[in-house]
Design an enzyme around this catalytic site. Structure first.
Site, PDB file in Angstrom:
ATOM      1  N   HIS A 121       0.417  -1.435   0.309  1.00 30.37           N
ATOM      2  CA  HIS A 121      -0.200   0.063   0.287  1.00 30.37           C
ATOM      3  C   HIS A 121       0.849   1.038  -0.195  1.00 30.37           C
ATOM      4  O   HIS A 121       0.210   2.069  -0.786  1.00 30.37           O
ATOM      5  CB  HIS A 121      -1.309  -0.249   0.874  1.00 30.37           C
ATOM      6  CG  HIS A 121      -1.988   0.908   1.376  1.00 30.37           C
ATOM      7  ND1 HIS A 121      -2.792   1.350   1.361  1.00 30.37           N
ATOM      8  CD2 HIS A 121      -1.092   2.585   2.116  1.00 30.37           C
ATOM      9  CE1 HIS A 121      -3.424   1.996   1.148  1.00 30.37           C
ATOM     10  NE2 HIS A 121      -3.079   2.861   2.111  1.00 30.37           N
ATOM     11  N   HIS A 125       1.661   4.235  -3.061  1.00 29.76           N
ATOM     12  CA  HIS A 125       1.308   5.679  -2.972  1.00 29.76           C
ATOM     13  C   HIS A 125       2.750   6.464  -3.819  1.00 29.76           C
ATOM     14  O   HIS A 125       2.619   7.222  -4.006  1.00 29.76           O
ATOM     15  CB  HIS A 125       1.488   5.820  -1.377  1.00 29.76           C
ATOM     16  CG  HIS A 125      -0.084   6.210  -0.682  1.00 29.76           C
ATOM     17  ND1 HIS A 125      -1.028   6.393  -1.852  1.00 29.76           N
ATOM     18  CD2 HIS A 125      -0.495   5.512   0.478  1.00 29.76           C
ATOM     19  CE1 HIS A 125      -1.658   6.483  -0.504  1.00 29.76           C
ATOM     20  NE2 HIS A 125      -1.484   5.576   0.665  1.00 29.76           N
ATOM     21  N   TYR A 180      -9.354   1.787   1.657  1.00 27.44           N
ATOM     22  CA  TYR A 180      -9.310   0.997   3.087  1.00 27.44           C
ATOM     23  C   TYR A 180     -10.970   0.380   3.306  1.00 27.44           C
ATOM     24  O   TYR A 180     -11.431  -0.071   3.082  1.00 27.44           O
ATOM     25  CB  TYR A 180     -10.239   2.632   3.459  1.00 27.44           C
ATOM     26  CG  TYR A 180      -8.201   2.998   4.063  1.00 27.44           C
ATOM     27  CD1 TYR A 180      -7.253   2.634   4.364  1.00 27.44           C
ATOM     28  CD2 TYR A 180      -8.399   4.649   5.128  1.00 27.44           C
ATOM     29  CE1 TYR A 180      -6.561   2.478   3.849  1.00 27.44           C
ATOM     30  CE2 TYR A 180      -7.141   4.859   4.862  1.00 27.44           C
ATOM     31  CZ  TYR A 180      -5.877   4.686   4.915  1.00 27.44           C
ATOM     32  OH  TYR A 180      -4.759   5.144   4.995  1.00 27.44           O
TER      33      TYR A 180
HETATM   34 ZN   LIG Z   1      -2.851   4.829   2.281  1.00 25.52          ZN
END
Ligand SMILES: [Zn+2]
Length: 229
Positions: A121, A125, A180
């Site tokens: 994750h 980014h 999420y």
């Molecule tokens: Zn994140």
């Protein structure tokens, strides 16, 4: 200096598979850092120049990685012998995209963030991607329950605009490593994200429970970095 070629994503998975530490009961709390967009996106510039993106549009400070390679080295303070997991700072967070004027941090605190899913994750980014549940078409797939969101964290659910984003025709994916879980930033234990339509009744879980990229994540990485090769 190490490097992660996007044309061979298995390298990343192998790099983070060494060693094994006891799992913590609530790892996602390490991804919620006060003042960071979405809880784990560093860089105050984002708040003033970007509403949210499917993927970063290069600007004066941040852009894409040259030749689709992320170079990295482990911070000298790292103590855990599985050094390939990344730079160890405090909690789990990353900048979005490549900083053009020098090294940038990607924080993988151990223990707390030592899960393949969290590392994937945060690295996503760094590659230039924002959260799946903030992309431009999110309202076609999920309902945001604003009354359940912790006061002061509402901006983490601001919808993406296409004005400052680029998207690749990859459908919204509830199973993306960048999505999420249902009660993210909940103030009362109730869900803040409710899927409907094609994703009704499903649960994306949290990043710590998903130790692989969704196919949509790989498709978007390849679209961003490899489409011209
Ligand atoms: Zn994140």
């Amino acid at each position: 200096m190490k490097m992660l070629p996007f044309v061979s994503l298995s390298v990343l998975v192998l790099a983070v598979s060494c060693g094994a530490l006891p799992r913590r009961p609530d790892p996602d709390r390490f991804m919620y850092n006060e003042g960071m967009l979405g809880g784990d996106i560093a860089g105050g510039y984002i708040r003033t120049t970007v509403d949210g993106k499917t993927a970063i549009l290069p600007d004066d400070d941040y852009g894409l990685w040259t030749d689709a390679i992320i170079y990295y080295e482990v911070h000298s303070s790292a103590e855990y012998p599985c050094v390939e997991t990344g730079i160890i700072l405090h909690r789990c967070w990353s900048y979005v995209g490549m900083y053009k004027f020098g090294p940038q941090d990607l924080s993988i605190q151990i223990p707390g963030c030592d899960y393949k899913g969290i590392i994937l994750h945060e690295t996503m980014h760094a590659a230039g991607f924002f959260h799946e549940h903030t992309r431009f078409d999110r309202d076609d797939y999920v309902i945001i329950h604003w009354d359940n969101i912790m006061p002061g964290t509402e901006s983490n659910f601001d919808i993406v605009t296409l004005t400052e984003s680029q998207e690749f025709g990859v459908p919204y994916d509830f199973e993306s490593i960048m999505h999420y879980h249902l009660d993210a930033f909940s103030s009362n234990g109730e869900d803040t994200i409710e899927p409907y339509g094609v994703w009704a009744g499903t649960d994306p879980g949290n990043a710590a429970d998903q130790d692989f990229f969704a196919q949509s994540d790989i498709d978007e990485l390849n679209a961003l970095y490899c489409s011209k090769k």
